[in-house]
Scaffold this motif. Structure first.
Motif, PDB file in Angstrom:
ATOM      1  N   TYR A  40      38.521  16.987  16.040  1.00 42.11           N
ATOM      2  CA  TYR A  40      39.004  15.800  16.762  1.00 42.11           C
ATOM      3  C   TYR A  40      39.406  16.201  18.171  1.00 42.11           C
ATOM      4  CZ  TYR A  40      42.294  12.294  18.453  1.00 42.11           C
ATOM      5  OH  TYR A  40      42.951  11.376  19.233  1.00 42.11           O
ATOM      6  N   GLU A  41      39.033  15.360  19.118  1.00 38.33           N
ATOM      7  CA  GLU A  41      39.458  15.555  20.505  1.00 38.33           C
ATOM      8  C   GLU A  41      39.932  14.211  21.043  1.00 38.33           C
ATOM      9  OE1 GLU A  41      37.700  16.958  24.872  1.00 38.33           O
ATOM     10  OE2 GLU A  41      36.575  17.384  23.039  1.00 38.33           O
ATOM     11  N   ASP A  77      39.448   9.768  21.242  1.00 40.56           N
ATOM     12  CA  ASP A  77      38.776   9.110  20.115  1.00 40.56           C
ATOM     13  C   ASP A  77      37.483   9.795  19.678  1.00 40.56           C
ATOM     14  OD1 ASP A  77      37.047   8.465  22.187  1.00 40.56           O
ATOM     15  OD2 ASP A  77      37.863   6.471  22.439  1.00 40.56           O
ATOM     16  N   HIS A  78      37.327  11.078  19.964  1.00 44.63           N
ATOM     17  CA  HIS A  78      36.097  11.770  19.592  1.00 44.63           C
ATOM     18  C   HIS A  78      36.281  12.523  18.273  1.00 44.63           C
ATOM     19  CE1 HIS A  78      33.999  10.995  23.390  1.00 44.63           C
ATOM     20  NE2 HIS A  78      35.188  11.106  23.945  1.00 44.63           N
ATOM     21  N   ARG A  95      34.083  14.698  15.158  1.00 41.74           N
ATOM     22  CA  ARG A  95      32.841  15.317  14.696  1.00 41.74           C
ATOM     23  C   ARG A  95      33.098  15.925  13.321  1.00 41.74           C
ATOM     24  NH1 ARG A  95      28.151  18.828  17.306  1.00 41.74           N
ATOM     25  NH2 ARG A  95      27.506  19.972  15.441  1.00 41.74           N
ATOM     26  N   ASP A 130      32.775   8.036  18.366  1.00 47.81           N
ATOM     27  CA  ASP A 130      33.799   7.714  19.355  1.00 47.81           C
ATOM     28  C   ASP A 130      34.013   6.205  19.284  1.00 47.81           C
ATOM     29  OD1 ASP A 130      31.686   6.552  20.748  1.00 47.81           O
ATOM     30  OD2 ASP A 130      31.504   8.199  22.174  1.00 47.81           O
ATOM     31  N   ASP A 131      34.623   5.617  20.297  1.00 43.71           N
ATOM     32  CA  ASP A 131      34.908   4.182  20.210  1.00 43.71           C
ATOM     33  C   ASP A 131      33.691   3.314  20.492  1.00 43.71           C
ATOM     34  OD1 ASP A 131      34.689   4.724  22.885  1.00 43.71           O
ATOM     35  OD2 ASP A 131      36.491   3.642  23.483  1.00 43.71           O
ATOM     36  N   SER A 132      32.540   3.929  20.835  1.00 44.66           N
ATOM     37  CA  SER A 132      31.336   3.156  21.126  1.00 44.66           C
ATOM     38  C   SER A 132      30.225   3.345  20.094  1.00 44.66           C
ATOM     39  CB  SER A 132      30.781   3.531  22.516  1.00 44.66           C
ATOM     40  OG  SER A 132      31.735   3.264  23.518  1.00 44.66           O
TER      41      SER A 132
END
Length: 201
Positions: free
Chosen positions: A26-27, A30-31, A33, A47-49
């Motif tokens: 987590y980064e 909101d990223h 993996r 992510d948020d998209s």
């Protein structure tokens, strides 16, 4: 702001044993993996998209534009993905609902920093170490009174300033097919800004 942990999970039911292994990263803000390694490889990036899911063996990827979804549908899509790598006993989950159903809070006589919270509808008991701010154990029943989930977290280590994490969580589930037991080993590293200082175990 940055967090990475590796999970090795062994599940047993009667004579059947299954193993899973994944790395969660987590980064902020909101990223996410997830590198799912065992029993089969799969990579999930979100992510948020967008939500990407890649299966190396098939050389196939799927992209979902979560930005265009309604908030409720977006939450369902993300929950369905993260649900596969959830670690029972690491966090409470729907703690707002549980707090609203709590009927008793008392100190553990043998562990001064541990609070024992009991609730109803259905019955549950959770123990929280208020000094470390971690979940120590849970016992949650089904509406019929049989066991739904029991977890015990052990061997807590401070991976970063005031950030404690268990290295082992043992869980027992009641299922229609019988009792399932799991042992989840967590190896965690927390990075400051993605570079520089790190703590791992």
């Amino acid at each position: 702001t940055n967090l990475r942990y590796t999970v090795a999970k062994t599940s047993r039911m009667e004579r059947e044993t299954t193993k899973e292994r994944w790395v969660f990263s987590y980064e902020a803000p909101d990223h996410v993996r997830i590198d799912y390694q065992e029993p089969s490889e799969r990579v999930i990036v979100a992510d948020d998209s967008y939500l990407w899911e890649y299966i190396p063996a098939a050389r196939k990827a799927m992209r979902t534009n979560v930005e265009r979804l309604t908030p409720a549908k977006r939450q369902r899509v993300v929950a369905s993905v993260l649900g596969r790598v959830a670690v029972d006993g690491l966090h409470l989950g729907d703690y707002h609902s549980m707090a609203g159903r709590a009927t008793k809070v008392e100190a553990d006589p043998d562990r001064p920093s541990v609070a024992r919270v009991e609730g109803t509808d259905p019955h549950f008991v959770v123990c929280i170490d208020t000094a470390k701010k971690v979940l120590v154990s849970t016992e949650i029943d089904k509406p019929d009174g049989t066991l739904a989930l029991r977890t015990v977290a052990r061997d807590f280590k401070e991976a970063g300033p005031s950030y404690w994490c268990p290295r082992l969580i043992q869980a027992t589930y009641g299922t229609p097919q019988g009792i399932v037991t799991t042992a989840t080993v967590i190896s965690l590293a927390m990075l400051d800004g993605g570079v520089g200082r790190s703590a791992s175990f």
